[in-house]
Design a protein around this motif. Structure first.
Motif, short mmCIF file in Angstrom:
data_model
loop_
_atom_site.label_atom_id
_atom_site.label_comp_id
_atom_site.label_asym_id
_atom_site.label_seq_id
_atom_site.Cartn_x
_atom_site.Cartn_y
_atom_site.Cartn_z
N LEU A 176 0.81 -1.21 0.00
CA LEU A 176 0.00 0.00 0.00
C LEU A 176 0.85 1.27 0.00
CD1 LEU A 176 -2.86 -0.92 2.51
CD2 LEU A 176 -3.11 -0.38 0.08
N ILE A 177 2.02 1.20 0.63
CA ILE A 177 2.82 2.40 0.79
C ILE A 177 3.80 2.59 -0.36
CG2 ILE A 177 4.51 3.58 2.27
CD1 ILE A 177 3.26 2.04 4.62
N ASP A 178 4.53 1.55 -0.68
CA ASP A 178 5.63 1.70 -1.63
C ASP A 178 5.73 0.43 -2.46
OD1 ASP A 178 7.84 2.58 -2.91
OD2 ASP A 178 9.23 2.33 -1.23
N SER A 179 4.70 0.17 -3.26
CA SER A 179 4.63 -1.11 -3.95
C SER A 179 5.76 -1.28 -4.97
CB SER A 179 3.27 -1.24 -4.65
OG SER A 179 3.04 -0.09 -5.44
N ASP A 180 6.26 -0.13 -5.52
CA ASP A 180 7.32 -0.23 -6.52
C ASP A 180 8.71 -0.20 -5.90
OD1 ASP A 180 5.23 -0.20 -8.23
OD2 ASP A 180 5.39 1.95 -8.68
N ASN A 181 8.75 -0.19 -4.57
CA ASN A 181 10.02 -0.24 -3.87
C ASN A 181 10.95 0.91 -4.25
OD1 ASN A 181 11.66 -1.26 -2.01
ND2 ASN A 181 12.33 -3.07 -3.17
N LYS A 182 10.38 2.13 -4.39
CA LYS A 182 11.23 3.27 -4.75
C LYS A 182 11.95 3.83 -3.52
CE LYS A 182 8.43 5.08 -8.52
NZ LYS A 182 7.37 6.09 -8.56
N GLY A 183 11.19 3.94 -2.45
CA GLY A 183 11.81 4.38 -1.20
C GLY A 183 12.14 5.87 -1.15
N ASP A 184 11.79 6.65 -2.20
CA ASP A 184 12.12 8.07 -2.12
C ASP A 184 11.06 8.82 -1.31
OD1 ASP A 184 10.32 7.46 -4.19
OD2 ASP A 184 10.52 9.49 -4.96
N VAL A 185 11.42 10.03 -0.91
CA VAL A 185 10.56 10.79 0.00
C VAL A 185 9.21 11.08 -0.63
CG1 VAL A 185 10.34 12.96 1.25
CG2 VAL A 185 12.55 11.80 1.15
N GLU A 186 9.23 11.37 -1.94
CA GLU A 186 7.96 11.74 -2.56
C GLU A 186 6.97 10.59 -2.52
OE1 GLU A 186 6.18 13.59 -6.67
OE2 GLU A 186 8.35 13.61 -6.35
N THR A 187 7.43 9.41 -2.88
CA THR A 187 6.55 8.25 -2.82
C THR A 187 6.02 8.05 -1.42
OG1 THR A 187 8.13 7.30 -4.35
CG2 THR A 187 6.39 5.84 -3.52
N LEU A 188 6.92 8.16 -0.44
CA LEU A 188 6.51 7.91 0.94
C LEU A 188 5.53 8.99 1.42
CD1 LEU A 188 9.79 6.69 2.64
CD2 LEU A 188 7.96 5.38 1.57
N THR A 189 5.70 10.21 0.89
CA THR A 189 4.80 11.28 1.29
C THR A 189 3.42 11.12 0.67
OG1 THR A 189 6.75 12.67 1.26
CG2 THR A 189 4.65 13.78 1.56
N GLN A 190 3.43 10.72 -0.61
CA GLN A 190 2.18 10.67 -1.37
C GLN A 190 1.35 9.42 -1.12
OE1 GLN A 190 1.32 13.04 -3.95
NE2 GLN A 190 2.94 14.36 -3.18
N ALA A 191 1.94 8.45 -0.44
CA ALA A 191 1.26 7.15 -0.32
C ALA A 191 -0.12 7.27 0.31
CB ALA A 191 2.12 6.21 0.51
N ASP A 192 -0.98 6.33 0.07
CA ASP A 192 -2.36 6.37 0.54
C ASP A 192 -2.44 5.84 1.97
OD1 ASP A 192 -5.01 6.45 0.92
OD2 ASP A 192 -5.53 5.07 -0.71
N TYR A 193 -2.07 6.70 2.93
CA TYR A 193 -2.06 6.25 4.32
C TYR A 193 -3.46 6.05 4.86
CZ TYR A 193 2.90 7.17 4.25
OH TYR A 193 4.22 7.12 3.96
#
Lengths: 460, 432, 270
Positions: free
Chosen positions: B75-92
């Motif tokens: 749900l958070i980082d399915s593509d395993n990017k790990g960058d801040v933007e992905t982690l910020t934008q994730a559907d919490y």
């Protein structure tokens, strides 16, 4: 940012000018300050003023004028493009260019012609800023040159510096006058515009107040919806209720503290009463709306009265509490100003304390007490937050303290909060009400202050 | 020559016991009225303060519920990017909801879920987001965190509201039962309400705080102080020490006294017409509010300054003039420093007045709903008293509590300022 | 502070031998609004003398004293006519700055009025605003010299940094005299300097006045006939805004020309 650099440069030169002036003054007398007319510090300050003042005055004038000039030029280009553009429409168009120039998001979706105008606008602004900075710096240099040339042992630097300080102080003292003029002018000006929509007779004597109706385009202000009598009546009703609370309590408190209480009692009771005056009015408003109004309503219902939940009684009651300390501290001063000899005269004839108070002190202090009550009335009329939060919005013409009424201040706030369109009678009505409020309180204050002053002088 | 006394004189004063007793009774009554008046006034003060504190103290704590969040990588980082933007934008929101569902009783249908979700604050997702951003290595684990409850649950826990199914209460019995179960599981606690001091305004009571208003107040008052102190002192010095006694200075004097009694709302109208319209100052901004308040308190400070200057004995001025100081040096070196404590006391009291003022600020639009803590003098912001006004208008019970709490904060500031003024006065009080 | 010899710029003229006119008042009058408080005063003051101005309350003697350093300028509505020449220059001419004048004509007031600052700062204030000193050492020297000259040094040398307002009344008045001396004026005006002091303090101040005569010209307003007789070389008697009579003190006290003077001295008017 450029402005910041300019200001920093001017200030830095000023500081340097100060030090240079000092050293140069000492230099011209070979380091013996005794031979100078003024202390070296004054020579420094003299230099600093020559460095700072011309540039500062110039920049202030420039900033005041520049936007108008730039707008004129842009308006000129706009008219060239669209010859039919005049008046408000032209103003709006210029405003649009201005907002496009500061809003990158809106700019990105603007048309090409507009983008060109925005570019022109920004270019003009850039030229303006650069010109201003250049001229300001030239003035700084010229000031420095002139200042340093005039440094001489007998130069009256102190007098020159003191004259500048003196005029600055005169300017500061005039600000109070300017405030009054500003208030009068702005109220008059906007009220005049209001009276173009609604005749003053209708406003002052009309019995129907419903400014919201006039917002509909088919119904103009002259429909009679701006008759302010219910608003004035509501103000008077709430003021009367608050005075009915504040005057007896405040006056009796003052009498007790001035004549009966021990020093010790007074030393803690007086500050406690003054806390009542220090509590922000918004707190009273909250208290009135959430505690007192429901209490008054429920009590009324319990004894079979129909009490509105925003009753005049609740607002007036709380306002009365707020005003107690005004009445008490002013009356306290006034009673204390009655000379002891009057009291001694009454006691020596065998009067009791309360007889002395009622028959000697209060008659002697009467003008002062009336003055302090008038000041309290003026404060009650002008009080805003309590009534905004606890009194009603609807203008009912009634003397029933259990009904909801509205006041001048409530209406001013309601009319001005939210979107302000300065050509609709709705917004302008606030200024007409404000004018009435200002005039009435001013008259009360002038009379009260004169009465109190005369009274004081009588016993001084 | 007087041959016979008039009868009344011959009779002498009526000193009969009865009459004296009556007069003393009247005396006692009169004294009682005075004492009663003071007592009533102080009683009002007590009721006011007790009501505010009684309503507001509970806003300083808040109900929190423990949830076990499964920080699901898909749900958070399915593509395993790990960058801040992905982690910020994730559907919490989805992450939180998925974890909350684990807490629900078995057999809750999609339709019933809404009731259960609304036990928790929407802010839970931001808490989770912060958790992940602070420590991305937690992704994939399950973490127990304490999230804020919805304000209705908070009110229920504090005993202000109940629950019912007939629509008379905001909570229904299902939610109540769920809450009771959470309590039984040890998942509910009462914690200090830090949000109240670290957040700006919000539509959601549990996420609303006073920091934005406090910052707005500080900036507004800073503008006021910077304007009013030099101008007030200069005007007071000029009027008290230099001004010749003539019609012009008389006019200034009368004008200042009257200006001090002009209703504050009129200054608001001045602000709208002159500052906003003519000078084009930004609406709702601390700079405009500060200028309006400065004009409002300037007369008070000039009056206080003048009386402080007047209290410095003339012998000091003569002494300085006698050794050859100029008048400005006399004032600057001797009179002003001696009057300074008095001037500062007056200024603090004036600033306290400005701090509690709200009506003129309503006029110039400082009633804006501002969810960010303001950072500059031209940003839209609000001030503490206006925040109180705004919250007092909100219908939710949770805001009533916060309004009272905000009033307590305001009163604490006022008390502190007045204490400083009293201490200053005590410390530098000088009898000549 | 070590024992020091203080050298301030020496006086341009060294008198004592030939007495020289320091100040001369010509047709001096003072108006408070329309009220004429002083009329047509003509009087000369010689250098290095103590001159007493005596007369009943409200006779204009203090008003006249305050004309000499233009302290009357600070009273709104007060107007001075006539001329007062100091070393040949009219102190009321337009190009004279009252501030410079007051540096040359010091003043001591009726009630001791030390600044609410340290003893040191009280003395240092005048030299500081007049740019007399450029280093701390020089200032220390001036302060010590002024306090020694006022006979106060031994009493206060250990508490120079304590407030001047903490001294006794007599010490405060000597501090004020030291403060006036510190700018090294040419003339010192004293407006009833002992009226707030007890007899012992008064005696000390009178002694001091006699010593200071070596360096300064002193004009003193006094209510006490004995004081005038004790300290002054010349005496002027004022009555109802007029200068009635002026002359050597012993002459005024023993053989006054005007009968009003005699009446005042023997206590019949005043």
């Amino acid at each position: 940012m450029n402005n910041f650099i300019l200001i920093a440069t001017v200030l830095a030169s000023t500081a340097l000018a100060y030090h240079y002036g000092r050293r140069r003054a000492l230099g011209v007398v070979g380091g013996k300050p005794r031979d100078l007319h003024s202390l070296p510090g004054y020579h420094g300050a003299y230099m600093a003023l020559w460095c700072l003042l011309p540039a500062a005055i110039f920049v202030a004038i420039w900033i005041a004028i520049e936007p108008t000039v730039v707008r004129q030029i842009i308006a000129g280009s706009l008219v060239q493009a669209q010859p039919g553009l005049t008046g408000n429409a032209l103003d709006l168009a210029v405003n649009e260019i201005h907002s496009l120039s500061i809003n990158a998001f809106a700019y990105s979706s603007a048309s090409a012609e507009k983008k060109a105008l925005v570019a022109r606008y920004q270019e003009l602004q850039g030229i303006g800023t650069a010109a201003m900075a250049t001229i300001a710096l030239v003035l700084v240099a010229a000031g420095l040159f002139y200042g340093s040339k005039s440094i001489a042992p007998r130069m009256r630097a102190r007098q020159a510096v003191e004259r500048v300080i003196m005029w600055t102080m005169v300017g500061c003292a005039t600000i109070a006058i300017l405030t009054t003029i500003g208030i009068i002018m702005s109220l008059l000006f906007e009220a005049m515009r209001f009276f173009q929509f609604v005749s003053p007779i209708d406003f002052l004597f009309g019995l129907q107040w419903s400014p919201q109706i006039a917002m509909r385009s088919d119904q103009v202000g002259s429909s009679g919806a701006f008759g302010a009598v219910p608003v004035f009546a509501g103000t008077l009703l709430i003021t009367a209720i608050s005075m009915a609370v504040a005057v007896p309590i405040g006056l009796m408190s003052a009498i007790y503290m001035a004549e009966y209480s021990s020093k010790k009692f007074r030393s803690w009771a007086k500050p406690l009463l003054e806390i009542l005056a220090g509590v922000p009015t918004v707190v009273y408003g909250f208290f009135a709306a959430l505690t007192v109004a429901p209490f008054v309503r429920d009590t009324g219902h319990a004894i079979g009265l129909n009490v509105a939940s925003e009753s005049a009684l609740a607002a007036g009651l709380v306002m009365g509490i707020m005003i107690i300390p005004f009445v008490s501290s002013l009356s306290d001063d006034v009673i204390n100003a009655v000379p002891q000899s009057l009291r001694d005269g009454a006691y020596a004839m065998g009067a009791t304390k309360s007889e002395t108070i009622r028959q000697v002190i209060i008659p002697a202090a009467f003008p002062g007490i009336v003055g302090s009550i008038m000041l309290a009335v003026s404060r009650a009329i002008g009080e805003t937050m309590i009534v905004v939060m606890a009194a009603g919005m609807a203008a009912n013409l009634t003397a029933n303290p259990f009904a909801a009424v509205t006041t001048v201040t409530v209406q001013i706030v309601t009319l001005l909060i939210g979107d302000q369109e300065f050509d609709s009678p709705k917004t302008l009505a606030a200024f007409a009400l404000g004018l009435v409020l200002f005039v009435v309180t001013l008259i009360l204050n002038i009379i009260a202050l004169t009465v109190v002053r005369r009274y004081r002088e009588q016993y001084d | 020559m007087i041959n016979a006394l008039p009868t009344a004189v011959a009779r002498g004063p009526n000193l009969s016991k009865d009459r004296i007793k009556k007069r003393y009774a009247a005396e006692a009554r009169y004294k009682f009225y005075g004492l009663a008046a003071i007592s009533v006034a102080i009683l009002f003060l007590a009721i006011l303060l007790v009501t505010i504190v009684g309503k507001g103290y509970s806003a300083f704590v808040q109900t929190a519920i423990a949830i076990d969040v499964n920080l699901d990588k898909s749900l958070i980082d399915s593509d395993n990017k790990g960058d801040v933007e992905t982690l910020t934008q994730a559907d919490y929101r989805a992450v939180v909801r998925a974890s909350l569902r684990n807490l629900f009783p078995a057999g809750v249908t999609r339709g019933q879920e809404r009731d259960y979700f609304s036990v928790f604050s929407e802010s839970a997702q931001y808490d989770v987001q912060k958790l992940v951003l602070n420590n991305p290595s937690l992704i994939g684990t399950t973490q127990r965190i304490w999230v804020k409850s919805a304000p209705d649950i908070d009110m229920l826990r504090k005993g202000y509201v109940g629950a019912a199914d007939d629509g008379s209460q905001r909570l229904n019995l299902t939610q109540k039962a769920f809450y009771d179960k959470l309590v039984a599981d040890g998942r509910v606690r009462t914690q200090f309400n830090t949000t109240f001091f670290t957040a700006a305004d919000s539509r959601e009571a549990e996420q609303a705080g006073v920091l934005g208003a406090i910052m707005g107040t500080f900036m507004t008052l800073a503008v006021t102080l910077i304007l009013v102190l030099p101008i007030g002192i200069a005007a007071a010095v000029y009027l008290e020490e230099f001004a010749p006694k003539n019609r012009w200075t008389d006019l200034i004097e009368v004008n200042i006294n009257n200006l001090a009694a002009v209703p504050s709302i009129v200054f608001g109208l001045l602000g709208v017409a002159v500052l906003l319209q003519w000078f084009g100052m930004p609406r709702s901004a601390p700079i405009a509010g500060g200028v309006v308040l400065a004009l409002l308190v300037l007369p008070t400070i000039i009056i206080a300054g003048r009386s402080a200057l007047k209290a410095v004995p003339p012998s000091i001025r003569e002494a300085a003039l006698g050794v050859g100081a100029s008048r400005l040096q006399t004032i600057g070196h001797h009179v002003l420093p001696l009057a300074m404590p008095g001037i500062l006391t007056g200024t603090i009291i004036g600033m306290a007045h400005a701090l509690g003022e709200s009506a003129p600020l309503l006029m110039i639009g400082m009633v804006a709903f501002v969810v960010d803590v303001p950072t500059s003098l031209t940003h839209a912001s609000t001030v503490l008293p206006v925040q109180i006004f705004l919250w007092a208008d909100a219908p939710e019970r949770a805001f009533e509590e916060r309004t009272s709490a905000a009033i307590m904060v305001l009163l604490v500031f006022l008390i502190m300022m007045n204490l400083v003024a009293i201490l200053l006065r005590k410390k530098f009080e000088r009898r000549w | 502070m070590a024992e020091i010899n203080v050298t301030l710029p020496p006086r341009e003229s060294t008198p004592a031998a030939a007495s020289k006119i320091k100040l001369s008042a010509r047709n001096v009058g003072v108006f408070y609004g329309a009220a004429n408080a002083l009329r047509d005063v003509n009087m000369d003051f010689e250098e290095n003398q103590v001159i007493s101005l005596i007369g009943p309350s409200g006779c204009g003697k203090s008003t006249f004293l305050r004309c000499i350093n233009r302290m009357n300028d600070t009273i709104p509505g007060c107007r001075v006519v006539g001329s007062i020449n100091m070393d040949g220059t009219n102190i009321y001419s337009a190009d004279i700055d009252p501030v410079e004048l007051r540096a040359r004509v010091g003043m001591v007031f009726q009630k001791p009025n030390p600044f609410p600052k340290s003893i040191y700062d009280n003395i240092a204030y005048g030299p500081r605003i007049h740019g007399m000193v450029s280093t701390k050492t020089e200032m220390d020297e001036v302060v010590e010299w002024a306090l020694r000259s006022a006979g106060l040094w031994e009493e206060v040398k250990d508490r120079l940094l304590q407030p001047g307002t903490g001294l006794s009344g007599g010490q405060q008045q000597r501090l004020c005299i030291a403060r006036a001396i510190a700018v090294h004026p040419e003339v010192i005006l004293m407006d009833e300097p002992c009226s707030a002091l007890d007899p012992i303090a008064t005696a000390k101040v009178e002694e001091l006045i006699d010593e200071l005569r070596q360096t300064f010209t002193i004009i003193i307003v006094t209510h006490s006939m004995q004081q005038a007789a004790r300290v002054s070389q010349r005496t002027a008697f004022f009555h109802m805004g007029n200068l009635v009579e002026e002359g050597p003190t012993d002459v005024i006290f023993t053989k006054p020309k005007d009968q009003r003077t005699g009446a005042y001295i023997t206590g019949r008017i005043g």
